[in-house]
Write a protein that holds these residues in place. Structure first.
Motif, PDB file in Angstrom:
ATOM      1  N   GLN A  77       4.646  15.355  -4.891  1.00 36.54           N
ATOM      2  CA  GLN A  77       5.566  16.494  -5.661  1.00 36.54           C
ATOM      3  C   GLN A  77       7.172  16.366  -5.054  1.00 36.54           C
ATOM      4  N   GLU A  78       7.829  16.800  -6.098  1.00 38.28           N
ATOM      5  CA  GLU A  78       9.372  16.880  -6.010  1.00 38.28           C
ATOM      6  C   GLU A  78       9.581  17.301  -4.519  1.00 38.28           C
ATOM      7  N   GLY A  79      10.459  16.627  -3.910  1.00 44.76           N
ATOM      8  CA  GLY A  79      10.873  17.052  -2.522  1.00 44.76           C
ATOM      9  C   GLY A  79      10.167  16.388  -1.606  1.00 44.76           C
ATOM     10  N   GLU A  80       9.013  15.667  -1.642  1.00 38.60           N
ATOM     11  CA  GLU A  80       8.396  15.022  -0.330  1.00 38.60           C
ATOM     12  C   GLU A  80       9.028  13.751  -0.069  1.00 38.60           C
ATOM     13  N   PHE A  81       8.758  13.610   1.318  1.00 33.31           N
ATOM     14  CA  PHE A  81       9.221  12.300   1.767  1.00 33.31           C
ATOM     15  C   PHE A  81       8.016  11.333   1.433  1.00 33.31           C
ATOM     16  N   ILE A  82       8.435  10.080   0.916  1.00 29.97           N
ATOM     17  CA  ILE A  82       7.311   9.002   0.601  1.00 29.97           C
ATOM     18  C   ILE A  82       7.742   7.873   1.292  1.00 29.97           C
ATOM     19  N   THR A  83       6.625   7.098   1.724  1.00 29.15           N
ATOM     20  CA  THR A  83       6.752   5.772   2.248  1.00 29.15           C
ATOM     21  C   THR A  83       5.709   4.899   1.491  1.00 29.15           C
ATOM     22  N   GLY A 136      11.692 -21.676   4.621  1.00 23.40           N
ATOM     23  CA  GLY A 136      11.562 -23.219   4.216  1.00 23.40           C
ATOM     24  C   GLY A 136      11.523 -23.369   2.544  1.00 23.40           C
ATOM     25  N   GLY A 137      10.845 -22.336   1.887  1.00 21.79           N
ATOM     26  CA  GLY A 137      10.840 -22.754   0.422  1.00 21.79           C
ATOM     27  C   GLY A 137      12.151 -22.581  -0.212  1.00 21.79           C
ATOM     28  N   SER A 138      12.195 -22.605  -1.690  1.00 17.51           N
ATOM     29  CA  SER A 138      13.346 -22.645  -2.041  1.00 17.51           C
ATOM     30  C   SER A 138      13.776 -21.082  -2.470  1.00 17.51           C
ATOM     31  N   GLN A 139      14.985 -20.944  -2.455  1.00 18.33           N
ATOM     32  CA  GLN A 139      15.439 -19.383  -2.745  1.00 18.33           C
ATOM     33  C   GLN A 139      15.160 -19.032  -3.854  1.00 18.33           C
ATOM     34  N   GLY A 140      14.776 -19.996  -4.878  1.00 11.91           N
ATOM     35  CA  GLY A 140      14.340 -19.246  -6.111  1.00 11.91           C
ATOM     36  C   GLY A 140      13.123 -19.020  -6.145  1.00 11.91           C
ATOM     37  N   ASN A 141      12.170 -19.221  -5.142  1.00  6.00           N
ATOM     38  CA  ASN A 141      10.931 -19.023  -5.045  1.00  6.00           C
ATOM     39  C   ASN A 141      10.470 -17.779  -4.218  1.00  6.00           C
ATOM     40  N   LEU A 142      10.277 -16.707  -5.076  1.00  7.07           N
ATOM     41  CA  LEU A 142       9.790 -15.339  -4.205  1.00  7.07           C
ATOM     42  C   LEU A 142       8.418 -15.487  -4.318  1.00  7.07           C
ATOM     43  N   ILE A 143       7.710 -14.660  -3.449  1.00  9.56           N
ATOM     44  CA  ILE A 143       6.162 -14.235  -3.384  1.00  9.56           C
ATOM     45  C   ILE A 143       6.207 -12.739  -3.521  1.00  9.56           C
ATOM     46  N   PHE A 144       5.560 -12.247  -4.690  1.00 11.91           N
ATOM     47  CA  PHE A 144       5.691 -10.884  -4.913  1.00 11.91           C
ATOM     48  C   PHE A 144       4.324 -10.137  -4.491  1.00 11.91           C
ATOM     49  N   GLY A 145       4.496  -8.947  -4.366  1.00 13.23           N
ATOM     50  CA  GLY A 145       3.311  -7.834  -3.949  1.00 13.23           C
ATOM     51  C   GLY A 145       3.042  -7.551  -5.449  1.00 13.23           C
ATOM     52  N   LYS A 146       2.035  -6.795  -5.567  1.00  7.78           N
ATOM     53  CA  LYS A 146       1.442  -6.370  -6.727  1.00  7.78           C
ATOM     54  C   LYS A 146       2.117  -5.022  -7.410  1.00  7.78           C
ATOM     55  N   GLY A 147       2.932  -4.375  -6.406  1.00  8.89           N
ATOM     56  CA  GLY A 147       3.567  -3.088  -6.744  1.00  8.89           C
ATOM     57  C   GLY A 147       2.931  -1.946  -6.461  1.00  8.89           C
ATOM     58  N   THR A 148       3.796  -0.988  -6.019  1.00 15.54           N
ATOM     59  CA  THR A 148       2.953   0.505  -5.918  1.00 15.54           C
ATOM     60  C   THR A 148       3.778   1.464  -6.934  1.00 15.54           C
ATOM     61  N   LYS A 149       2.676   1.977  -7.801  1.00 12.92           N
ATOM     62  CA  LYS A 149       3.118   2.846  -8.712  1.00 12.92           C
ATOM     63  C   LYS A 149       3.226   4.231  -8.396  1.00 12.92           C
ATOM     64  N   LEU A 150       4.693   4.762  -8.266  1.00 12.96           N
ATOM     65  CA  LEU A 150       5.047   6.045  -7.623  1.00 12.96           C
ATOM     66  C   LEU A 150       5.356   6.958  -8.888  1.00 12.96           C
ATOM     67  N   SER A 151       4.467   8.231  -8.760  1.00 15.81           N
ATOM     68  CA  SER A 151       4.824   9.181  -9.776  1.00 15.81           C
ATOM     69  C   SER A 151       5.207  10.493  -9.047  1.00 15.81           C
ATOM     70  N   SER A 204       0.822  -1.221   0.140  1.00 17.12           N
ATOM     71  CA  SER A 204       0.185   0.033  -0.059  1.00 17.12           C
ATOM     72  C   SER A 204       0.941   1.130  -0.197  1.00 17.12           C
ATOM     73  N   PRO A 205       0.491   2.269  -0.569  1.00 22.42           N
ATOM     74  CA  PRO A 205      -0.761   2.415  -1.358  1.00 22.42           C
ATOM     75  C   PRO A 205      -0.423   1.610  -2.725  1.00 22.42           C
ATOM     76  N   GLN A 206      -1.609   1.337  -3.803  1.00 17.98           N
ATOM     77  CA  GLN A 206      -1.107   0.728  -5.305  1.00 17.98           C
ATOM     78  C   GLN A 206      -0.725   1.825  -6.059  1.00 17.98           C
ATOM     79  N   ASN A 207      -1.218   3.119  -5.783  1.00 13.81           N
ATOM     80  CA  ASN A 207      -0.593   4.232  -6.682  1.00 13.81           C
ATOM     81  C   ASN A 207      -0.431   5.488  -5.795  1.00 13.81           C
ATOM     82  N   LEU A 208       0.495   6.164  -5.999  1.00 12.90           N
ATOM     83  CA  LEU A 208       1.276   7.301  -5.179  1.00 12.90           C
ATOM     84  C   LEU A 208       1.490   8.437  -6.025  1.00 12.90           C
ATOM     85  N   THR A 209       1.198   9.669  -5.782  1.00 14.57           N
ATOM     86  CA  THR A 209       1.719  10.687  -6.724  1.00 14.57           C
ATOM     87  C   THR A 209       2.048  11.754  -5.678  1.00 14.57           C
TER      88      THR A 209
END
Lengths: 113, 111
Positions: free
Chosen positions: B14-20, B93-108, B7-12
């Motif tokens: 302004q230049e200079g802002e602190f983003i989390t 305990g899973g294989s090192q090759g096996n990552l579980i991914f989030g769906k990503g956060t699109k930052l603009s 979270s969030p899925q999308n984030l806009t």
């Protein structure tokens, strides 16, 4: 080092055609993986390998084959392409052991018509 | 329920802002990976964490294993930070090759 390389960068196939996506790494990594990335789905694991001669299925293996005859190469074969396989494909590798960091290739954008 | 939620899925910003950007996961993990993907581009590793905090330039990543939560912070954001940020976990305990991914956060980041 070239890192992880993938060829081709772009490919268009007709339904039913077969092809092989190439992946190579020159870092002597034990672990290699293939992922597909679709809009809204995130990255999903297709197949992976923990070393030469050893492969296993991931989350979405149907329609794909892999082999790992050398440490460097991990090709992904599409047996009979289907429109549902239209996606961006990423190959990744990592050292193994306690070193988990993955290195990704630049991706192959595949369209199946 | 997804095993890795961002979270969030999308984030806009302004230049200079602190983003989390936040990442929560529901499985036991060996390590957590923050990745960056520019539009039409490849995927680059930013951080690999199994505990605590890491800093690289204007980027800071933290992880709280007990709370199953990680954050990626960007200080003094810049338009070149515009990208999709992806959290991925190595299932314990899973294989090192096996990552579980989030769906990503699109930052603009706007100038």
């Amino acid at each position: 080092n070239a890192g992880v390389t993938q060829t081709p960068k772009f490919q268009v196939l007709k339904t039913g055609q077969s092809m092989t996506l190439q992946c190579a790494q020159d870092m002597n990594h034990e672990y290699m993986s293939w992922y597909r990335q679709d809009p809204g789905m995130g990255l999903r694991l297709i197949h992976y390998s923990v070393g030469a001669g050893i492969t296993d299925q991931g989350e979405v293996p149907n329609g794909y084959n892999v082999s790992r005859s050398t440490t460097e190469d991990f090709p992904l074969r599409l047996l009979s392409a289907a429109p549902s396989q239209t996606s961006v494909y990423f190959c990744a590798s990592s050292y193994g052991g306690d070193n988990y960091e993955q290195y990704f290739g630049p991706g192959t954008r595949l369209t199946v018509t | 329920k997804n095993e890795v939620e961002q979270s969030p899925q999308n984030l806009t910003a302004q230049e200079g802002e602190f983003i989390t950007i936040n990442c929560s996961y529901s499985v036991g993990i060996s390590a957590l990976h923050w990745l960056q993907q520019h539009p039409g581009g490849g995927i680059v590793s930013l951080f690999m964490l199994s505990s605590g905090k890491k800093k690289h330039g204007r980027l800071i990543a933290t992880i709280n294993i007990q709370e199953k939560h990680s954050s990626l912070h960007i200080t003094a954001s810049h338009p070149r930070d515009s990208a999709v940020y992806i959290c991925a976990v190595y299932n314990y305990g899973g294989s090192q090759g096996n990552l579980i991914f989030g769906k990503g956060t699109k930052l603009s980041v706007k100038p």
